[in-house]
Write an enzyme that holds these catalytic residues in place. Structure first.
Site, PDB file in Angstrom:
ATOM      1  N   GLU A 144      -2.642 -10.283 -17.853  1.00 53.81           N
ATOM      2  CA  GLU A 144      -2.845  -9.313 -16.766  1.00 53.81           C
ATOM      3  C   GLU A 144      -3.904  -8.265 -17.085  1.00 53.81           C
ATOM      4  OE1 GLU A 144       1.274  -6.715 -17.293  1.00 53.81           O
ATOM      5  OE2 GLU A 144       0.307  -6.697 -15.349  1.00 53.81           O
ATOM      6  N   CYS A 156       0.837  -1.178   0.000  1.00 52.25           N
ATOM      7  CA  CYS A 156       0.000   0.000   0.000  1.00 52.25           C
ATOM      8  C   CYS A 156       0.876   1.233   0.000  1.00 52.25           C
ATOM      9  CB  CYS A 156      -0.845   0.016   1.275  1.00 52.25           C
ATOM     10  SG  CYS A 156      -1.666  -1.559   1.569  1.00 52.25           S
ATOM     11  N   LYS A 177       0.806  -1.238  -9.632  1.00 47.40           N
ATOM     12  CA  LYS A 177       1.950  -0.949 -10.496  1.00 47.40           C
ATOM     13  C   LYS A 177       3.243  -1.461  -9.879  1.00 47.40           C
ATOM     14  CE  LYS A 177       4.095   0.838 -14.012  1.00 47.40           C
ATOM     15  NZ  LYS A 177       4.099  -0.044 -15.206  1.00 47.40           N
ATOM     16  N   HIS A 235       6.069 -32.207 -24.922  1.00 44.11           N
ATOM     17  CA  HIS A 235       6.377 -32.840 -23.630  1.00 44.11           C
ATOM     18  C   HIS A 235       5.231 -32.654 -22.640  1.00 44.11           C
ATOM     19  CE1 HIS A 235      10.445 -33.866 -24.801  1.00 44.11           C
ATOM     20  NE2 HIS A 235      10.542 -32.652 -25.349  1.00 44.11           N
ATOM     21  N   TRP A 237      -3.660  -2.055  -1.484  1.00 49.05           N
ATOM     22  CA  TRP A 237      -3.731  -3.287  -2.262  1.00 49.05           C
ATOM     23  C   TRP A 237      -3.953  -4.382  -1.226  1.00 49.05           C
ATOM     24  CZ3 TRP A 237      -1.147  -8.018  -2.602  1.00 49.05           C
ATOM     25  CH2 TRP A 237      -1.441  -8.775  -3.750  1.00 49.05           C
ATOM     26  N   LYS A 296       1.467 -10.100 -20.568  1.00 47.20           N
ATOM     27  CA  LYS A 296       0.739  -8.862 -20.873  1.00 47.20           C
ATOM     28  C   LYS A 296      -0.726  -9.158 -21.145  1.00 47.20           C
ATOM     29  CE  LYS A 296       3.041  -6.734 -20.114  1.00 47.20           C
ATOM     30  NZ  LYS A 296       4.137  -6.078 -19.489  1.00 47.20           N
ATOM     31  N   ARG A 324       1.006   1.795  -5.869  1.00 47.63           N
ATOM     32  CA  ARG A 324       1.229   0.769  -4.856  1.00 47.63           C
ATOM     33  C   ARG A 324      -0.055   0.011  -4.513  1.00 47.63           C
ATOM     34  NH1 ARG A 324       6.223   2.476  -2.349  1.00 47.63           N
ATOM     35  NH2 ARG A 324       5.895   1.021  -0.659  1.00 47.63           N
ATOM     36  N   ASN A 374       1.502  -0.011   5.730  1.00 50.76           N
ATOM     37  CA  ASN A 374       1.927  -0.717   4.521  1.00 50.76           C
ATOM     38  C   ASN A 374       2.818  -1.856   4.970  1.00 50.76           C
ATOM     39  OD1 ASN A 374       2.953  -1.499   1.984  1.00 50.76           O
ATOM     40  ND2 ASN A 374       4.654  -0.076   2.181  1.00 50.76           N
ATOM     41  N   GLY A 375       2.461  -3.071   4.582  1.00 47.32           N
ATOM     42  CA  GLY A 375       3.286  -4.223   4.960  1.00 47.32           C
ATOM     43  C   GLY A 375       2.417  -5.400   5.362  1.00 47.32           C
TER      44      GLY A 375
END
Ligand code: AGP
Length: 592
Positions: free
Chosen positions: A476, A2, A587, A492, A73, A473, A27, A99-100
């Site tokens: 996501e 965050c 990001k 395989h 986030w 790409k 973030r 944040n963490g």
């Protein structure tokens, strides 16, 4: 994972918090919130959704003496209003933003519940604020309560805390970055310098397990042992970059189309008057090393694969590219003189910071290849090279990828003293502009794949690295399951997944592997696959979907990646998704 901001003594503090959160939404953007402390009154506004949405919830006259803000986030608990920060303690006395990740938070929570604490959210952060409140009841001193919390919990945290009735901003930090911005009669706090740079360029950086408080014209920081530490003032030379769509509908499209100018700027920055413009010491260190270790995540890891190939093929130096989060649990230092290269667009990726902390225990030379000046990784690495891509807003990395690859190639060219390579890069750039002209063909492919469950990208050598990036790409931003498979690996196992109309995108840009790839095409076609080939003219067949003008084969990842980026972009667009801010992502991934 965050972003946090805080301020004290700041006129228009709300403006700083809101703009700061917008700057930090790289973030995470699941939810946002702010707390205002005015004398004894704490008011919190928070909700799921963007910072602009948050701003619309706050009455226009709302201001405070001390403010903290957060953009989230989600790690623990759904991205909803209740789990949004700031979190208030059960007794209403403390409010924090975090944040963490707090390790073993469930155990701590259970023990707090036993002690009569009630919880509102599912977050680990609420455990911290309640623990502080509980310890404060015993200690009657916020700093002592904070220190006891730091002795009790493990994990990563950058925390900014307010206490009802106190004109102070408390801070504590471990692993996650936290900076204090020093102003004239005001002080600021943020996860990185970018929200503060408009207001000050004097900072202090909290070290791990440091804590303290900030008032409007002073601050005190303590180490884990409780001793006051004198912090060095650092000043950051970061220019303020305003985001601007410049007439484009999305940043991703704008950033794809900036690739030729970004690469030109990069080459012009590192090549002056036909001479390489690199730190000579850096180039000598690479020459002397007997092994290069690349560490990166996601797209940056994919760039490292291409870079590894450059170093091995063009310089003969053995390399190993690792996904940072994997390497961290099994660190390897092959050779007698390994040289460690970190690749990170943001310079804030937690998995890489973890790796850097491991590397720091040894005396190895480190280089960061980055797009962001003044980042945590830049502060920790011995050497740093900026890829000159300009701010990349879209979560899907495009121009930064192309620039990372070009940067790695330029380093190799400089070590080899081969200026011709730099010219070859520049000469190939007009081909990217021609790929833009093929957008209608790319849209047709996007239209075919948009409703499919699964899609495969295949290639060999450089084309395999390209497939990995193209596949990442697409998945996501379009949420279609996508896999990249090395052509030789198909039979395989993965070929079992091919059925009628399964889309398979094939890259054929390398004469060494072209025939084998044509063989792979026949194999998947005979199982019903719908094949789209992206090839270079000299290796093309009439039925190929996109044919690209010739260029030196080692530039594939820079040139042909743009076709893959357009495909991902148009697929996401046709599904009506938020191209620049895809679900569940951020990001910069600032938690491990
Ligand atoms: C790419 O499109 C991604 N969003 C992601 O993989 C990204 O490259 C990765 O998180 C690494 O970020 P960094 O370069 O900032 O370290």
């Amino acid at each position: 994972m965050c972003g946090i901001v805080g301020c004290i003594g700041k006129n228009k503090g709300r403006e700083y918090i809101i703009n700061g959160l917008k700057t930090l939404d790289y973030r995470g953007y699941d939810s946002a919130g702010v707390a205002f402390l005015k004398q004894d009154k704490i008011t919190i506004y928070k909700d799921a959704g963007s910072v602009s949405h948050l701003n619309s919830l706050i009455p226009s006259k709302e201001e405070g003496d001390v403010l903290i803000g957060h953009t989230r986030w989600a790690t623990h608990g759904k991205p909803n209003k209740i789990n949004s920060h700031p979190h208030m303690s059960y007794d209403g006395e403390f409010v924090l933003v975090h944040n963490g990740i707090v390790e073993r938070f469930a155990e701590h929570k259970a023990s707090l519940i036993e002690q009569g604490v009630t919880f509102k959210s599912d977050t680990d952060s609420e455990v911290v604020v309640n623990m502080i409140a509980l310890f404060y009841k015993e200690e009657k001193d916020v700093l002592k309560a904070i220190r006891r919390v730091m002795e009790t919990i493990e994990g990563s945290y950058a925390i900014s805390l307010i206490h009802r009735g106190e004109n102070r901003l408390y801070v504590l930090k471990n692993v996650s970055p936290l900076l204090v911005g020093i102003g004239e009669d005001f002080n600021l706090v943020a996860s990185d310098a970018s929200p503060m740079i408009e207001h000050t360029n004097k900072f202090i950086e909290l070290g791990d397990k440091e804590y303290g408080y900030i008032e409007k014209s002073s601050y005190k920081i303590y180490n884990f042992e409780g001793q006051e530490v004198t912090k060095e003032l650092i000043s950051k030379d970061i220019s303020l970059v305003k985001h601007d769509l410049n007439g484009y509908d999305h940043y991703m499209l704008k950033e794809i189309e900036e690739i030729p100018s970004v690469i030109t700027r990069l080459v012009n920055h590192y090549v002056l008057d036909h001479e390489f413009n690199f730190d000579k010491d850096l180039i000598n260190k690479i020459r002397e090393s007997d092994h290069i270790i690349f560490l990166g995540c996601g797209t940056s890891y994919h760039a490292s694969l291409v870079g590894g190939r450059y170093f091995e093929e063009m310089l003969g130096i053995p390399t190993a590219s690792y996904i940072a989060s994997e390497w961290a649990f099994h660190p390897m230092f092959p050779g007698k003189k390994p040289f460690i290269v970190f690749i990170s667009q943001s310079g804030e990726t937690a998995d890489l910071i973890h790796c850097l902390n491991i590397v720091k225990q040894y005396d190895y030379d480190t280089l960061l290849i980055t797009n962001t000046s003044g980042s945590t990784l830049e502060r920790g690495c011995k050497y740093s090279l900026n890829i000159q891509a300009g701010v990349e807003v879209s979560v899907a990395s495009t121009k930064a990828y192309a620039a990372q690859v070009a940067m790695l190639l330029l380093v190799v060219a400089a070590v080899k003293s081969n200026i011709k390579i730099a010219h070859e890069i520049i000469n190939a750039l007009p081909i990217i502009k021609k790929i833009k002209e093929k957008q209608e063909d790319i849209k047709k492919v996007a239209n075919f794949i948009k409703d499919k469950q699964s899609i495969f990208y295949i290639g060999r050598g450089y084309d395999y690295y390209l497939s990995l990036e193209a596949s990442l790409k697409l998945k996501e931003i379009s949420y279609i399951h996508s896999e990249a498979i090395a052509g030789g690996e198909l039979k395989h196992g993965p070929i079992a997944l091919i059925e009628n109309d399964t889309p398979v995108i094939v890259f054929i840009t390398d004469h060494m592997t072209a025939n084998s790839m044509r063989g792979n095409i026949e194999e998947v076609k005979s199982r019903g696959a719908k094949v789209f080939v992206i090839s270079t003219r000299e290796l093309s067949k009439e039925s190929d979907t996109i044919v690209i003008d010739p260029y030196p084969n080692f530039l594939s990842s820079i040139i042909v990646s743009t076709a893959a980026f357009y495909l991902a972009y148009y697929t996401s667009l046709s599904k009506g998704y938020d191209v620049d801010k895809p679900r569940n992502l951020a990001k910069s991934v600032t938690v491990e």
